[in-house]
Design a protein around this motif. Sequence first.
Motif, short mmCIF file in Angstrom:
data_model
loop_
_atom_site.label_atom_id
_atom_site.label_comp_id
_atom_site.label_asym_id
_atom_site.label_seq_id
_atom_site.Cartn_x
_atom_site.Cartn_y
_atom_site.Cartn_z
N TYR A 141 0.23 25.21 49.89
CA TYR A 141 -0.05 26.47 50.57
C TYR A 141 1.28 27.01 51.07
CZ TYR A 141 0.11 23.14 54.43
OH TYR A 141 0.49 22.14 55.29
N VAL A 142 1.26 28.20 51.66
CA VAL A 142 2.49 28.86 52.12
C VAL A 142 2.46 28.99 53.64
CG1 VAL A 142 3.91 30.95 52.02
CG2 VAL A 142 2.71 30.15 49.97
N THR A 143 3.55 28.62 54.27
CA THR A 143 3.78 28.88 55.69
C THR A 143 5.16 29.51 55.82
OG1 THR A 143 4.75 26.68 56.03
CG2 THR A 143 2.37 26.91 56.41
N THR A 144 5.48 29.96 57.02
CA THR A 144 6.79 30.60 57.20
C THR A 144 7.93 29.59 57.20
OG1 THR A 144 6.39 30.54 59.60
CG2 THR A 144 5.89 32.60 58.46
N ASP A 145 7.61 28.30 57.20
CA ASP A 145 8.66 27.28 57.08
C ASP A 145 8.59 26.60 55.72
OD1 ASP A 145 6.33 25.91 57.44
OD2 ASP A 145 7.11 24.51 58.94
N LEU A 146 8.14 27.35 54.72
CA LEU A 146 8.07 26.81 53.36
C LEU A 146 9.44 26.31 52.91
CD1 LEU A 146 6.63 26.46 50.58
CD2 LEU A 146 7.29 28.82 50.09
N SER A 147 10.47 27.06 53.23
CA SER A 147 11.83 26.70 52.81
C SER A 147 12.70 26.43 54.03
CB SER A 147 12.44 27.84 52.00
OG SER A 147 13.83 27.65 51.83
N PRO A 148 13.40 25.28 54.06
CA PRO A 148 14.37 25.03 55.14
C PRO A 148 15.74 25.62 54.82
CG PRO A 148 14.16 23.09 53.77
CD PRO A 148 13.21 24.11 53.19
N GLY A 149 15.74 26.69 54.02
CA GLY A 149 17.00 27.32 53.65
C GLY A 149 17.43 27.02 52.24
N TYR A 150 16.47 26.75 51.34
CA TYR A 150 16.81 26.44 49.95
C TYR A 150 17.58 27.58 49.29
CZ TYR A 150 13.62 22.43 50.06
OH TYR A 150 13.00 21.25 50.35
N GLY A 151 17.21 28.82 49.60
CA GLY A 151 17.87 29.95 48.98
C GLY A 151 19.34 30.05 49.35
N TYR A 152 19.65 29.80 50.61
CA TYR A 152 21.05 29.85 51.05
C TYR A 152 21.80 28.60 50.58
CZ TYR A 152 19.13 33.45 54.10
OH TYR A 152 18.50 34.57 54.58
N SER A 153 21.14 27.43 50.62
CA SER A 153 21.79 26.21 50.15
C SER A 153 22.08 26.29 48.66
CB SER A 153 20.90 25.00 50.44
OG SER A 153 20.69 24.83 51.83
N GLY A 154 21.26 27.05 47.92
CA GLY A 154 21.52 27.21 46.49
C GLY A 154 22.86 27.84 46.21
N ILE A 155 23.33 28.70 47.11
CA ILE A 155 24.66 29.30 46.94
C ILE A 155 25.73 28.22 47.05
CG2 ILE A 155 26.30 30.95 47.92
CD1 ILE A 155 23.89 32.57 48.90
N VAL A 156 25.58 27.33 48.02
CA VAL A 156 26.52 26.22 48.17
C VAL A 156 26.49 25.33 46.93
CG1 VAL A 156 27.16 24.24 49.59
CG2 VAL A 156 26.20 26.28 50.67
N VAL A 157 25.29 25.04 46.45
CA VAL A 157 25.14 24.21 45.25
C VAL A 157 25.86 24.85 44.07
CG1 VAL A 157 23.46 23.37 43.56
CG2 VAL A 157 23.01 23.10 46.00
N ALA A 158 25.66 26.15 43.88
CA ALA A 158 26.30 26.84 42.76
C ALA A 158 27.81 26.81 42.86
CB ALA A 158 25.80 28.29 42.70
N MET A 159 28.34 27.00 44.06
CA MET A 159 29.79 26.97 44.23
C MET A 159 30.35 25.57 44.03
SD MET A 159 30.52 30.07 44.63
CE MET A 159 32.27 29.79 44.89
N LEU A 160 29.64 24.56 44.52
CA LEU A 160 30.10 23.18 44.30
C LEU A 160 30.12 22.85 42.81
CD1 LEU A 160 28.33 21.13 47.12
CD2 LEU A 160 30.75 21.65 46.91
N ALA A 161 29.21 23.44 42.06
CA ALA A 161 29.16 23.21 40.62
C ALA A 161 30.12 24.09 39.85
CB ALA A 161 27.73 23.45 40.13
N ASN A 162 30.89 24.90 40.55
CA ASN A 162 31.81 25.83 39.89
C ASN A 162 31.06 26.76 38.94
OD1 ASN A 162 34.31 26.97 39.58
ND2 ASN A 162 35.13 25.36 38.25
#
Length: 349
Positions: free
Chosen positions: A270-291
């Motif tokens: 189901y969906v709540t307002t805490d569905l994501s602990p910041g996955y969208g923002y952390s994905g930017i870090v992941v992409a940069m770490l992966a060059n």
Amino acid sequence: MRFERREHRPVALVIATPIIAIAAALAISGVLIALAGAPVWEAYWRILKGAFGSRLSATETLTRATPLMLTGLAAAVAFRARLWNIGAEGQLYLGGIVVAAASSHLLGGLPAILQIPALLVLGALAGMVLLLVPLWLRLRFSVDEVVTTLLLNFVAVLFVSMLIDTVLKDPAAFGWPQSQSVADGAVLPKLLSRSRLHLGLVLALVFAVLLHLVQSRTVFGLQSRAAGLNPQAAVYAGVPLARTLVIVACISGGLAGLAGAVEVMGVKGYVTTDLSPGYGYSGIVVAMLANLHPLGVVLAALFTATMFVGADGMSRSMGIPSYIADLTVSLSLLTMLVAVFFTQYRIRR
């Protein structure tokens, strides 16, 4: 002393860049751990043990890494084309709420073999739409997509909050703001029994391989790289810039929306307002770490998930704040930016 742009970047240097960046971040974090009065090596060992020391912890780490892989791929494919998608968080939430609504009101009666693919496609489409709006504003009115995608995160989360408090509110939740649960036929199959590890991990790995092949072996991959390196030169060379960016936006937004879909269908239900602990923002870090390399995103997501999951166990056993994980990941991004700069430029005297 001056900085001179490198004409060629050695492959060994490109591969070593994220390793050096992570090592530097761990070294700096180690100083802070030592200042907290804890043995550094033991702290890092407990993080590793907390992330992979048991079957439960290993599956939880992989489960946590799955949405990070998808949002990391979303950021990587967009950034490579110089489309600055900072809105993966909102796209994730929109993908999740569309899946919950479609399963509970429209497709809940379908068998799993039909319902699961349909819901995954709908979640991806929701993420696409939310990114195509800022892209249209950029192409039509030259509006900076950094601002629009970032602000749409808040719009999307507030929109989801309104829905789960009104038309999609679960009447069996005792007043707690959450959406109606997805149907039983919409739940992603588990990869291992007695764990939360689900089919979404396989999907993330498949998309990482497909994106690598597309970017390295297709005309579209060449066009998207050209659009990122020099848009004016790409247009002069005949690259259809607008069409290329639309396709990139569809892929990027679709992957972020898919992250929300698999999180709802594979973990939450189901969906709540805490569905994501910041996955969208952390994905930017992941992409940069992966060059910005799709296969590197898989490793970077595993590192990030290891820090987040392992830091909890380390915190409980040693009394060190678990925020050390956020600090280490943030430092990794900063050191990665510095390392990438020196892969592109050399110092001349």
